[in-house]
Design a protein around this motif. Sequence first.
Motif, mmCIF file in Angstrom:
data_model
loop_
_atom_site.group_PDB
_atom_site.id
_atom_site.type_symbol
_atom_site.label_atom_id
_atom_site.label_comp_id
_atom_site.label_asym_id
_atom_site.label_seq_id
_atom_site.Cartn_x
_atom_site.Cartn_y
_atom_site.Cartn_z
ATOM 1 N N LEU A 118 0.818 -1.188 0.000
ATOM 2 C CA LEU A 118 0.000 0.000 0.000
ATOM 3 C C LEU A 118 0.862 1.250 0.000
ATOM 4 C CD1 LEU A 118 -2.619 -1.074 2.665
ATOM 5 C CD2 LEU A 118 -2.863 -1.151 0.188
ATOM 6 N N PRO A 119 0.525 2.256 -0.814
ATOM 7 C CA PRO A 119 1.186 3.557 -0.700
ATOM 8 C C PRO A 119 0.784 4.214 0.617
ATOM 9 C CG PRO A 119 -0.610 3.650 -2.280
ATOM 10 C CD PRO A 119 -0.465 2.226 -1.883
ATOM 11 N N THR A 120 1.638 5.115 1.080
ATOM 12 C CA THR A 120 1.417 5.765 2.365
ATOM 13 C C THR A 120 1.419 7.268 2.200
ATOM 14 O OG1 THR A 120 2.442 3.932 3.554
ATOM 15 C CG2 THR A 120 2.270 6.035 4.713
ATOM 16 N N LEU A 121 0.497 7.925 2.897
ATOM 17 C CA LEU A 121 0.433 9.385 2.934
ATOM 18 C C LEU A 121 0.570 9.811 4.382
ATOM 19 C CD1 LEU A 121 -0.197 12.150 1.612
ATOM 20 C CD2 LEU A 121 -2.624 11.681 2.038
ATOM 21 N N SER A 122 1.580 10.608 4.683
ATOM 22 C CA SER A 122 1.790 11.116 6.034
ATOM 23 C C SER A 122 1.471 12.604 6.062
ATOM 24 C CB SER A 122 3.238 10.899 6.466
ATOM 25 O OG SER A 122 3.513 9.531 6.639
ATOM 26 N N VAL A 123 0.654 13.007 7.034
ATOM 27 C CA VAL A 123 0.278 14.419 7.157
ATOM 28 C C VAL A 123 0.334 14.831 8.623
ATOM 29 C CG1 VAL A 123 -1.224 14.312 5.133
ATOM 30 C CG2 VAL A 123 -2.198 13.954 7.407
ATOM 31 N N GLN A 124 0.358 16.130 8.846
ATOM 32 C CA GLN A 124 0.295 16.667 10.198
ATOM 33 C C GLN A 124 -1.158 16.913 10.574
ATOM 34 O OE1 GLN A 124 3.884 16.062 11.124
ATOM 35 N NE2 GLN A 124 2.831 17.435 12.548
ATOM 36 N N GLU A 125 -1.439 16.727 11.834
ATOM 37 C CA GLU A 125 -2.784 17.015 12.334
ATOM 38 C C GLU A 125 -3.187 18.436 11.966
ATOM 39 O OE1 GLU A 125 -3.087 16.539 16.530
ATOM 40 O OE2 GLU A 125 -5.238 16.979 16.595
ATOM 41 N N GLY A 126 -4.386 18.583 11.466
ATOM 42 C CA GLY A 126 -4.894 19.889 11.073
ATOM 43 C C GLY A 126 -4.737 20.191 9.593
ATOM 44 N N ASP A 127 -3.823 19.471 8.935
ATOM 45 C CA ASP A 127 -3.666 19.667 7.495
ATOM 46 C C ASP A 127 -4.833 19.026 6.748
ATOM 47 O OD1 ASP A 127 -0.020 19.320 7.278
ATOM 48 O OD2 ASP A 127 -1.322 20.956 7.973
ATOM 49 N N ASN A 128 -4.976 19.417 5.500
ATOM 50 C CA ASN A 128 -5.927 18.741 4.629
ATOM 51 C C ASN A 128 -5.221 17.570 3.936
ATOM 52 O OD1 ASN A 128 -7.870 20.652 5.292
ATOM 53 N ND2 ASN A 128 -7.331 21.965 3.562
ATOM 54 N N SER A 129 -5.933 16.470 3.762
ATOM 55 C CA SER A 129 -5.375 15.278 3.107
ATOM 56 C C SER A 129 -6.101 15.029 1.801
ATOM 57 C CB SER A 129 -5.541 14.049 4.004
ATOM 58 O OG SER A 129 -4.924 14.230 5.252
ATOM 59 N N ILE A 130 -5.340 14.597 0.820
ATOM 60 C CA ILE A 130 -5.938 14.207 -0.461
ATOM 61 C C ILE A 130 -5.439 12.817 -0.807
ATOM 62 C CG2 ILE A 130 -6.206 14.706 -2.906
ATOM 63 C CD1 ILE A 130 -5.701 17.631 -2.283
ATOM 64 N N ILE A 131 -6.377 11.891 -0.929
ATOM 65 C CA ILE A 131 -6.053 10.510 -1.274
ATOM 66 C C ILE A 131 -6.606 10.239 -2.663
ATOM 67 C CG2 ILE A 131 -6.376 8.099 -0.647
ATOM 68 C CD1 ILE A 131 -6.804 9.074 2.246
ATOM 69 N N ASN A 132 -5.783 9.696 -3.507
ATOM 70 C CA ASN A 132 -6.148 9.495 -4.900
ATOM 71 C C ASN A 132 -6.371 8.025 -5.231
ATOM 72 O OD1 ASN A 132 -5.853 12.295 -5.829
ATOM 73 N ND2 ASN A 132 -3.702 11.975 -5.309
ATOM 74 N N CYS A 133 -7.175 7.816 -6.259
ATOM 75 C CA CYS A 133 -7.479 6.453 -6.692
ATOM 76 C C CYS A 133 -7.758 6.474 -8.188
ATOM 77 C CB CYS A 133 -8.695 5.936 -5.923
ATOM 78 S SG CYS A 133 -9.260 4.312 -6.421
ATOM 79 N N ALA A 134 -7.142 5.545 -8.896
ATOM 80 C CA ALA A 134 -7.422 5.369 -10.314
ATOM 81 C C ALA A 134 -8.283 4.124 -10.463
ATOM 82 C CB ALA A 134 -6.126 5.222 -11.100
ATOM 83 N N TYR A 135 -9.416 4.258 -11.128
ATOM 84 C CA TYR A 135 -10.256 3.077 -11.311
ATOM 85 C C TYR A 135 -10.075 2.521 -12.717
ATOM 86 C CZ TYR A 135 -13.763 6.292 -13.379
ATOM 87 O OH TYR A 135 -14.425 7.221 -14.139
#
Lengths: 113, 114
Positions: A8-25
């Motif tokens: 699995l790819p991993t996305l690390s962010v700081q609390e309070g930031d906005n997260s964007i998770i992507n997916c190709a179908y």
Amino acid sequence: GESVGLHLPTLSVQEGDNSIINCAYSNSASDYFIWYKQESGKGPQFIIDIRSNMDKRQGQRVTVLLNKTVKHLSLQIAATQPGDSAVYFCAEMLSGGSYIPTFGRGTSLIVHP
Amino acid sequence: SQTIHQWPATLVQPVGSPLSLECTVEGTSNPNLYWYRQAAGRGLQLLFYSVGIGQISSEVPQNLSASRPQDRQFILSSKKLLLSDSGFYLCAWSVGIGSNTEAFFGQGTRLTVV
């Protein structure tokens, strides 16, 4: 499924930031899409869905964007919290015939306090 | 309301032993039922699905089999487990054929074959 054999790819962010998770179908004929959240040791839980006649849908702190031209989904999480840490999966479905959700690879979201 | 029960939650079995995981759904009729497997750090692999009693479709040929003896009961079995059968097994259900509804998952069974 396409996720078999792939870490699995991993996305690390700081609390309070906005997260964007992507997916190709994979299937251009898919007409219904869902994002699931899976916490460690638990089954996936529904977050938000979107139908192919829409390109954006908003929930509480989450927004899903659909780009049918490039077969791409994204999940945006506003003001990410430590409790958002989980693996996120997108699923695509094709209406008509038997209903089989096909899952993407999944992305591990790690939120640092 | 609908609920899904999956058991056991964890299982440690020796190589060569049989397996039986059970899943039941309450509060709905004629659900679509699914078994998925998730290896550590990986995505969801569909193993079997069923749209009715006695009807099983296999997605991946392997050491496992599935049965649906009752409308809301789905069983995953093996006659002889392999080390590679270790993983997190998830049962799920949905309603409708061709309708746009999400799949609902059980809490999973962590199987370790030793």
